[in-house]
Enzyme design. Structure first.
Site, PDB file in Angstrom:
ATOM      1  N   GLY A  51       0.890  -1.376  -0.091  1.00 56.53           N
ATOM      2  CA  GLY A  51      -0.087   0.007   0.150  1.00 56.53           C
ATOM      3  C   GLY A  51       0.735   1.262  -0.174  1.00 56.53           C
ATOM      4  O   GLY A  51       2.038   1.163  -0.490  1.00 56.53           O
ATOM      5  N   ASP A  80      15.396   9.211   3.963  1.00 56.33           N
ATOM      6  CA  ASP A  80      15.085   8.041   4.769  1.00 56.33           C
ATOM      7  C   ASP A  80      15.983   8.733   6.369  1.00 56.33           C
ATOM      8  O   ASP A  80      16.929   8.160   6.938  1.00 56.33           O
ATOM      9  CB  ASP A  80      16.322   7.406   4.349  1.00 56.33           C
ATOM     10  CG  ASP A  80      17.697   7.878   3.155  1.00 56.33           C
ATOM     11  OD1 ASP A  80      17.350   8.919   2.710  1.00 56.33           O
ATOM     12  OD2 ASP A  80      18.860   6.966   3.421  1.00 56.33           O
ATOM     13  N   HIS A 144      27.216  15.393  -1.019  1.00 53.21           N
ATOM     14  CA  HIS A 144      26.521  14.715  -0.738  1.00 53.21           C
ATOM     15  C   HIS A 144      24.953  15.004  -2.663  1.00 53.21           C
ATOM     16  O   HIS A 144      25.557  16.122  -2.577  1.00 53.21           O
ATOM     17  CB  HIS A 144      25.476  14.358   0.079  1.00 53.21           C
ATOM     18  CG  HIS A 144      24.668  13.533   0.152  1.00 53.21           C
ATOM     19  ND1 HIS A 144      24.804  12.363  -0.499  1.00 53.21           N
ATOM     20  CD2 HIS A 144      23.273  13.642   0.449  1.00 53.21           C
ATOM     21  CE1 HIS A 144      24.087  11.435  -0.056  1.00 53.21           C
ATOM     22  NE2 HIS A 144      22.916  11.756   0.525  1.00 53.21           N
ATOM     23  N   ASP A 166      25.035  11.028   5.059  1.00 50.57           N
ATOM     24  CA  ASP A 166      25.359  10.522   3.955  1.00 50.57           C
ATOM     25  C   ASP A 166      26.857  11.010   3.084  1.00 50.57           C
ATOM     26  O   ASP A 166      26.477  12.711   3.506  1.00 50.57           O
ATOM     27  CB  ASP A 166      24.394  11.365   3.158  1.00 50.57           C
ATOM     28  CG  ASP A 166      23.400   9.843   3.290  1.00 50.57           C
ATOM     29  OD1 ASP A 166      23.282   9.492   4.662  1.00 50.57           O
ATOM     30  OD2 ASP A 166      22.304   9.221   3.293  1.00 50.57           O
ATOM     31  N   ASP A 198      29.374   6.320   6.389  1.00 51.28           N
ATOM     32  CA  ASP A 198      27.605   6.297   5.515  1.00 51.28           C
ATOM     33  C   ASP A 198      28.753   4.568   4.548  1.00 51.28           C
ATOM     34  O   ASP A 198      29.786   4.958   4.243  1.00 51.28           O
ATOM     35  CB  ASP A 198      28.233   7.177   4.835  1.00 51.28           C
ATOM     36  CG  ASP A 198      26.926   6.541   3.206  1.00 51.28           C
ATOM     37  OD1 ASP A 198      26.565   5.960   3.066  1.00 51.28           O
ATOM     38  OD2 ASP A 198      26.863   7.653   2.526  1.00 51.28           O
ATOM     39  N   HIS A 367      24.292   9.224 -14.858  1.00 52.88           N
ATOM     40  CA  HIS A 367      23.816   9.110 -13.121  1.00 52.88           C
ATOM     41  C   HIS A 367      25.544   9.072 -12.471  1.00 52.88           C
ATOM     42  O   HIS A 367      25.883   7.687 -13.114  1.00 52.88           O
ATOM     43  CB  HIS A 367      22.931   8.396 -12.639  1.00 52.88           C
ATOM     44  CG  HIS A 367      23.228   8.139 -11.226  1.00 52.88           C
ATOM     45  ND1 HIS A 367      22.013   8.894 -10.689  1.00 52.88           N
ATOM     46  CD2 HIS A 367      23.151   7.609 -10.585  1.00 52.88           C
ATOM     47  CE1 HIS A 367      22.397   9.142  -9.264  1.00 52.88           C
ATOM     48  NE2 HIS A 367      22.725   8.004  -8.999  1.00 52.88           N
ATOM     49  N   SER A 369      26.425   8.839  -8.332  1.00 51.64           N
ATOM     50  CA  SER A 369      26.242   8.696  -6.985  1.00 51.64           C
ATOM     51  C   SER A 369      26.261   9.579  -5.655  1.00 51.64           C
ATOM     52  O   SER A 369      26.720  10.375  -6.253  1.00 51.64           O
ATOM     53  CB  SER A 369      26.576   6.504  -6.398  1.00 51.64           C
ATOM     54  OG  SER A 369      26.232   7.130  -5.284  1.00 51.64           O
ATOM     55  N   GLY A 370      25.867   9.638  -5.075  1.00 49.50           N
ATOM     56  CA  GLY A 370      26.024  10.603  -3.931  1.00 49.50           C
ATOM     57  C   GLY A 370      26.608  10.232  -2.761  1.00 49.50           C
ATOM     58  O   GLY A 370      27.269  11.134  -2.061  1.00 49.50           O
ATOM     59  N   HIS A 371      26.970   9.218  -2.798  1.00 51.73           N
ATOM     60  CA  HIS A 371      27.474   8.268  -1.856  1.00 51.73           C
ATOM     61  C   HIS A 371      29.099   7.920  -1.761  1.00 51.73           C
ATOM     62  O   HIS A 371      29.241   7.503  -2.936  1.00 51.73           O
ATOM     63  CB  HIS A 371      26.728   6.775  -1.641  1.00 51.73           C
ATOM     64  CG  HIS A 371      25.698   7.021  -1.155  1.00 51.73           C
ATOM     65  ND1 HIS A 371      25.730   7.624   0.209  1.00 51.73           N
ATOM     66  CD2 HIS A 371      24.226   7.358  -1.685  1.00 51.73           C
ATOM     67  CE1 HIS A 371      23.732   7.195   1.032  1.00 51.73           C
ATOM     68  NE2 HIS A 371      23.045   6.988  -0.342  1.00 51.73           N
ATOM     69  N   HIS A 393      24.460   3.755   8.516  1.00 52.15           N
ATOM     70  CA  HIS A 393      23.884   3.170   6.912  1.00 52.15           C
ATOM     71  C   HIS A 393      24.257   2.368   5.603  1.00 52.15           C
ATOM     72  O   HIS A 393      24.502   2.470   4.472  1.00 52.15           O
ATOM     73  CB  HIS A 393      23.773   4.606   6.399  1.00 52.15           C
ATOM     74  CG  HIS A 393      23.239   5.318   5.220  1.00 52.15           C
ATOM     75  ND1 HIS A 393      23.168   4.394   4.105  1.00 52.15           N
ATOM     76  CD2 HIS A 393      21.872   6.651   4.973  1.00 52.15           C
ATOM     77  CE1 HIS A 393      21.857   5.812   3.413  1.00 52.15           C
ATOM     78  NE2 HIS A 393      21.587   6.796   4.437  1.00 52.15           N
TER      79      HIS A 393
HETATM   80 ZN    ZN Z   1      20.603   8.046   3.446  1.00 50.53          ZN
HETATM   81 ZN    ZN Z   2      20.961  11.078   0.880  1.00 49.48          ZN
END
Ligand code: ZN
Ligand code: ZN
Length: 556
Positions: A51, A80, A144, A166, A198, A367, A369-371, A393
């Site tokens: 749902g 998150d 990030h 992060d 992270d 793309h 990544s931000g990590h 994380h």
């Molecule tokens: Zn996060």
């Molecule tokens: Zn984040």
């Protein structure tokens, strides 16, 4: 002379979410009965059939009242990390700290969730510091995939704790705001008791690459597009949005945010100065109808295949104002989150069928990544030189791999701790050790109320094994079976109910009902249970399924 108890009190690290899953980030740091909280995030259920609900961390430990919560610190604007704030503020009353962008998103979330209490939001900047109880909290800029992200350094009676939030180490950030390498190095030189870092991309070798490397890629794609250019990205990724807007302006395109969430995010970006463009750069979908396709760039949510998103509507050609045509280009500018691949693939196929050129992570570098990847994670450990290390994380395997990276970096086994939600770590001036567990978990909420776990169980059963409705007619006068049972299947067996299995299941149920003692009555829970059990047992034994069985007993 009385000893200063604040220097002898141990400090407890209490992760209540985010250690064992990506999502639900929430950590408490406690000393002498007082605590601060770092982040308060949600997680979206993997199974869409559960749902529109989402998970929030179980607040049992925080709400028990045994510990005074002095403050909440939000590291950045992602769901998150901030999404469960409205739920938390129902249990505790504490000031909430964050940067301008983070607080802009957090207060939007509070409004959406109908949180009518006056939240005490306090804006901070990198390198500022606040004091709360036994803690001094300093804010450190990191890079990030959303602007204005922070790491935290907590000075505590048991030494300094660094929480990275992060992060990645972007050498050429889009907004020119650099990862504060110098401050991490200074803290490392002064001595750090514990690093919490992270773990998301610990499985990726090398470095994540700069967000600004997206610009030439986007520029190339926009320059070659003769029709509409459509970028699908996370709405809070204001750096990505900023770059596509810059490139679009260069080619004389106006930018049209599609959908409520994207529209809101663009508005917050403008308000916080992250999207500082001339008036008229952004236009509404209704205004766009008067412009040629080659003058338009659209921003659309839904790159994870979310069924009600703008991108899904474009794929099924059900968007009221925008219709994909030949010459249009669509870029899914995000990672396919594991678990979503099937839905995204269906969407990509649909977009191709509409005649568009579609680009996504697997076939083009659309793309970054931000990590942090492994080399950046190693650099963080090298900068901070922590006495103790806890990976945060990540799913369990990420935490394990990050701990072994720390081992390679020379952090001894007795100084590495693999914690999961509810595990605790006790820091004293002398060292670190595991502490007692506290209650932790996740709660599914829909709107503002916690869902009935039975409801979730029913939806799982429905999704996996289908449903069977059993109709039974009994005599009100005698309590005898006078009609049925009739069985109607949805998703259990095919056909119209005359299949062998349906007939056999029906016969077995009828046999069972005829041998039941006493009168059969409509509201009798024993009768209901018996119907459910008999039908379930039949399909369990013959097909290995456990359908949801809905009994309908009618008295006539
Ligand atoms: Zn996060
Ligand atoms: Zn984040």
């Amino acid at each position: 002379m009385a000893a200063d108890t604040s220097t002898t009190n141990p400090v407890r690290i209490i992760p209540l979410g985010g250690l064992g899953e990506i999502g639900l980030n929430l950590m408490a740091v406690e000393c002498g009965g007082r605590a601060v909280i770092i982040d308060c995030g949600v997680m979206f259920p993997e199974e869409p059939l559960l749902g529109a609900g989402l998970y929030v961390p179980d607040f049992e430990w925080l709400a028990s009242g045994r510990t005074a919560i002095d403050a909440i610190f939000l590291t950045h604007a992602h769901e998150d990390h901030i999404g469960a704030l409205p739920h938390l503020l129902r249990h505790i009353n504490a000031p909430v700290y964050g940067t301008e962008v983070t607080l802009a998103y957090a207060s939007r979330r509070l409004k959406e969730r109908g949180y009518d209490g006056a939240a005490d939001l306090r804006r901070v900047r990198p390198r500022e510091r606040v004091e709360h109880g036994p803690f001094g909290i300093e804010f450190i800029r990191v890079t990030h995939s959303t602007p204005d992200s922070l790491a935290l350094a907590l000075s505590t009676p048991a030494g300094t704790i660094v929480h990275t939030g992060d992060f990645k180490i972007d050498e050429a950030p889009v907004d020119g705001e650099h990862f504060d390498r110098q401050r991490f190095a200074e803290l490392g030189a002064q001595g750090v008791a514990l690093l919490l870092s992270d773990s998301t991309n610990v499985e990726r070798e090398g470095r994540s690459g700069s967000e600004s490397s997206m610009r030439p890629v986007l520029r190339d794609l926009v320059s070659r597009t003769r029709g509409r250019f459509i970028l699908s990205a996370f709405s809070s990724h204001l750096h990505r949005i900023r770059q596509v807007v810059e490139v679009s302006r260069e080619f004389g395109r106006r930018v049209v945010p599609l959908g409520r969430r994207m529209g809101e995010s663009v508005r917050l970006g403008i308000e916080t100065g992250q999207l500082a463009f001339a008036a008229g750069t952004f236009i509404d979908p209704s205004e766009a109808e008067f412009l040629e396709a080659r003058r338009l760039t659209y921003l659309a949510g839904g790159s994870q295949g979310e069924p009600l998103s703008a991108l899904a509507k474009l794929g099924s050609d059900t968007h009221p104002r925008v219709h994909i045509e030949q010459n249009d280009t669509i870029v899914l500018s995000s990672r396919f989150i594991p678990g979503n691949e099937r839905t995204i693939n269906t969407l990509v196929n649909r977009l191709f069928k509409r005649g568009a050129a579609v680009y996504y992570d697997a076939i083009a570098p659309v793309h970054v990544s931000g990590h942090a990847a492994r080399d950046e994670l190693a650099e963080m450990i090298r900068l901070v030189k922590p006495d103790n290390f806890v990976p945060i994380h990540g799913e369990y395997r990420h935490l394990v791999r990050h701990a072994s990276l720390a081992a390679e970096m020379g952090i001894a086994e007795r100084n590495r701790f693999l914690l999961e939600d509810g595990d605790t770590l006790v820091l004293t001036g002398a060292g670190a050790k595991r502490g007692r567990e506290v209650p932790a978990g996740r709660v599914l909420v829909e709107g503002d109320v916690a869902s009935d776990p039975a409801l979730v169980g029913e939806r799982r059963a429905l999704a996996r094994d289908g449903t069977i409705t059993a109709v039974v007619v009994v005599s009100a006068a005698t309590g005898a079976l006078i009609g049925g049972p009739e069985l109607v299947s949805r998703g259990v067996v095919g056909g119209d109910g005359t299949s062998a299995h349906m007939l056999l299941a029906r016969a077995e149920l009828e046999q069972r009902l005829r041998t039941m003692r006493g009168r059969l009555r409509a509201g009798d829970p024993v009768l209901h249970d018996e119907i459910v059990r008999t039908v379930k047992r039949y399909f369990g034994e013959t097909l290995g399924k456990r359908p949801l069985v809905v009994p309908h007993v009618m008295e006539v």
